[in-house]
Design a protein around this motif. Structure first.
Motif, short mmCIF file in Angstrom:
data_model
loop_
_atom_site.label_atom_id
_atom_site.label_comp_id
_atom_site.label_asym_id
_atom_site.label_seq_id
_atom_site.Cartn_x
_atom_site.Cartn_y
_atom_site.Cartn_z
N VAL A 26 8.98 5.14 0.37
CA VAL A 26 8.26 5.45 1.63
C VAL A 26 6.77 5.44 1.08
CG1 VAL A 26 7.92 7.66 3.05
CG2 VAL A 26 10.17 7.07 1.95
N ILE A 27 6.10 4.52 2.13
CA ILE A 27 4.81 4.26 1.96
C ILE A 27 3.75 5.06 3.03
CG2 ILE A 27 2.87 2.64 1.81
CD1 ILE A 27 5.34 0.65 1.18
N ASP A 28 2.84 5.79 2.58
CA ASP A 28 2.00 6.66 3.59
C ASP A 28 0.76 6.17 3.26
OD1 ASP A 28 1.48 8.31 5.57
OD2 ASP A 28 1.91 10.16 4.28
N GLY A 29 -0.27 6.34 4.31
CA GLY A 29 -1.47 5.87 4.16
C GLY A 29 -1.89 4.49 4.79
N VAL A 30 -0.86 4.11 5.68
CA VAL A 30 -1.16 2.48 6.07
C VAL A 30 -1.80 2.62 7.52
CG1 VAL A 30 0.09 0.49 6.70
CG2 VAL A 30 1.00 1.72 4.64
N PRO A 31 -2.71 1.81 7.70
CA PRO A 31 -3.47 1.91 8.84
C PRO A 31 -2.66 1.03 9.95
CG PRO A 31 -4.79 0.92 7.24
CD PRO A 31 -3.39 1.00 6.63
N PHE A 65 16.21 -6.48 1.87
CA PHE A 65 15.81 -5.19 2.35
C PHE A 65 15.83 -4.73 3.76
CE2 PHE A 65 12.45 -7.81 2.55
CZ PHE A 65 11.65 -7.41 3.73
N ASP A 66 15.77 -3.57 4.30
CA ASP A 66 15.63 -3.16 5.71
C ASP A 66 14.27 -2.07 5.88
OD1 ASP A 66 17.98 -4.34 6.55
OD2 ASP A 66 19.07 -2.91 5.45
N ILE A 67 13.52 -2.70 6.82
CA ILE A 67 12.40 -1.58 7.22
C ILE A 67 13.16 -0.48 8.15
CG2 ILE A 67 10.12 -1.61 7.90
CD1 ILE A 67 9.64 -4.39 7.01
N LEU A 68 13.10 0.69 7.75
CA LEU A 68 13.47 1.59 8.69
C LEU A 68 12.45 2.25 9.61
CD1 LEU A 68 16.19 3.46 6.28
CD2 LEU A 68 16.36 1.36 7.60
N PRO A 80 4.51 6.50 8.28
CA PRO A 80 5.08 6.03 7.08
C PRO A 80 5.96 5.00 7.15
CG PRO A 80 5.11 8.46 7.06
CD PRO A 80 4.75 7.96 8.43
N LEU A 81 5.84 4.04 6.25
CA LEU A 81 7.08 2.80 6.17
C LEU A 81 8.06 3.29 5.32
CD1 LEU A 81 4.35 1.39 6.95
CD2 LEU A 81 5.25 -0.66 5.85
N THR A 82 9.21 3.28 5.51
CA THR A 82 10.47 3.60 4.76
C THR A 82 11.30 2.27 4.60
OG1 THR A 82 10.72 5.79 5.70
CG2 THR A 82 12.48 4.72 4.48
N ILE A 83 11.39 1.80 3.47
CA ILE A 83 12.15 0.34 3.09
C ILE A 83 13.32 0.61 2.08
CG2 ILE A 83 11.86 -2.03 2.16
CD1 ILE A 83 8.70 -1.50 3.27
#
Length: 346
Positions: A26-31, A65-68, A80-83
């Motif tokens: 899970v990635i946060d802080g992405v513009p 992979f899947d980007i959720l 947030p990106l969830t992969i």
């Protein structure tokens, strides 16, 4: 576990175990508004896969992979990106014989003492499988960074396996050979050494060198978020990494100042914890794969001594597969520091 995240502004949290259903991030802080190429992510994940030669693990994960969440029509939306990456070739049964044993040089014993549980299926969270999540985070960081610094490039390559070292550095050849070495003239010697090591039932370590090119001067936040200290923190956090040096590194301790000051890359592109505009060069030392075919003494959680060889699918040398992980973590470090710098200047 309370330390599954990395970064301050560009922050990612990894999840999953080696032989569980999946791993992911899970990635946060992405513009918002950043174009994300799934093809680039897949290319980077493929670099981490086994080479399927006799020296690498035969575990056959396709790393699809899947980007959720966090991406719409190919662009980030600010959330947030969830992969998720499925574990499609997990084999827990390979570990049935040693599931109550502490394997030498693994995290089995220390995890048991800390969490009072022995989840000994491929190492669980301590497995190299977790690094697939870091490669995804680094791939996305790379794509975001190039939105701001379009010529930024990070290239890592193997510079030694055991006692065999390269003579020349060539970033063009790194991913064209199974060793991921930066000198094509060393490939055959390294392969021969690895094959002999495999035949003996043993394993071996090595050194990776990383070059960060075209990073502007001024990146890094003294005193406690220096560029070299955060890079060190990121690299030591990769399983199997036992040391790191920048520029002249440990050899600098043997020099006079008059000599050191006249060496072109003595500082490795970093002075006072801040990039100086030159190429950043650092090296990491990686230990031998601890899972080997040779019989070893192991202690059980009931304090019983046993002598066994470790079955399962393991690399004779993990060094080549760590190369893309080092690149990925470097991109994540740089993006986080880049965002910190921008925030402080507002």
């Amino acid at each position: 576990m309370a330390s599954n995240y990395f970064g301050n502004i560009y922050r990612f949290t990894t999840f999953g175990e080696s032989h569980g259903d999946s791993v992911g991030v899970v990635i946060d802080g992405v513009p918002s508004g950043i174009k994300i190429s799934q093809e680039v992510i897949q290319e980077d994940l493929n670099k981490r896969k086994p080479s399927f030669s006799s020296i690498s693990s035969p575990r056959d994960e396709d790393s699809s992979f899947d980007i959720l969440s966090g991406v719409l029509n190919g662009y980030t939306i600010g959330s947030p990106l969830t992969i998720v990456i499925k574990n499609r070739d997990a084999k827990k049964e390979d570990y049935d014989e040693i599931k109550n044993l502490f394997r030498p040089s693994h995290a089995d014993y220390t995890y048991y003492k800390k969490y009072n549980m022995l989840e000994n299926y491929g190492g669980g969270r301590s497995s190299g499988r977790e690094t697939a999540s870091r490669v995804v985070a680094g791939s996305i960081a790379k794509q975001i960074l190039r939105h701001y610094i379009d010529d930024l490039m990070i290239v890592a390559g193997v510079v030694s396996i055991g006692e065999i070292s390269i003579d020349n550095w060539s970033s063009d050849d790194v991913y064209s050979n199974p060793i991921r070495t930066a000198d094509k003239n060393a490939i055959e010697k390294m392969l021969e050494l690895l094959e002999k090591t495999r035949e003996s039932g043993d394993s071996i370590g090595g050194v990776i060198e990383c070059h960060i090119k075209n990073l502007p001067a001024g990146v890094g936040e003294p005193i406690y978020n220096k560029l070299d200290s955060i890079l060190s923190y990121a690299m030591i956090g990769i399983g199997g990494v036992k040391g790191i040096e920048f520029g002249a590194g440990f050899n600098s301790s043997k020099m006079r100042g008059s000599i050191y000051n006249n060496i072109r890359d003595a500082n490795g592109g970093i002075e006072g914890g801040i990039s100086n505009g030159k190429d950043i060069i650092f090296r990491v030392a990686i230990k031998p794969t601890p899972s080997i075919k040779k019989e070893q003494n192991m202690i059980s959680n009931d304090n019983e001594l046993k002598t066994l060889s470790i079955k399962g699918r393991h690399d004779v040398c993990i060094v080549p597969r760590v190369v893309p992980v080092i690149e990925a973590m470097s991109y994540s470090v740089l993006l986080d520091l880049f965002f910190m710098d921008r925030a402080l200047k507002k």
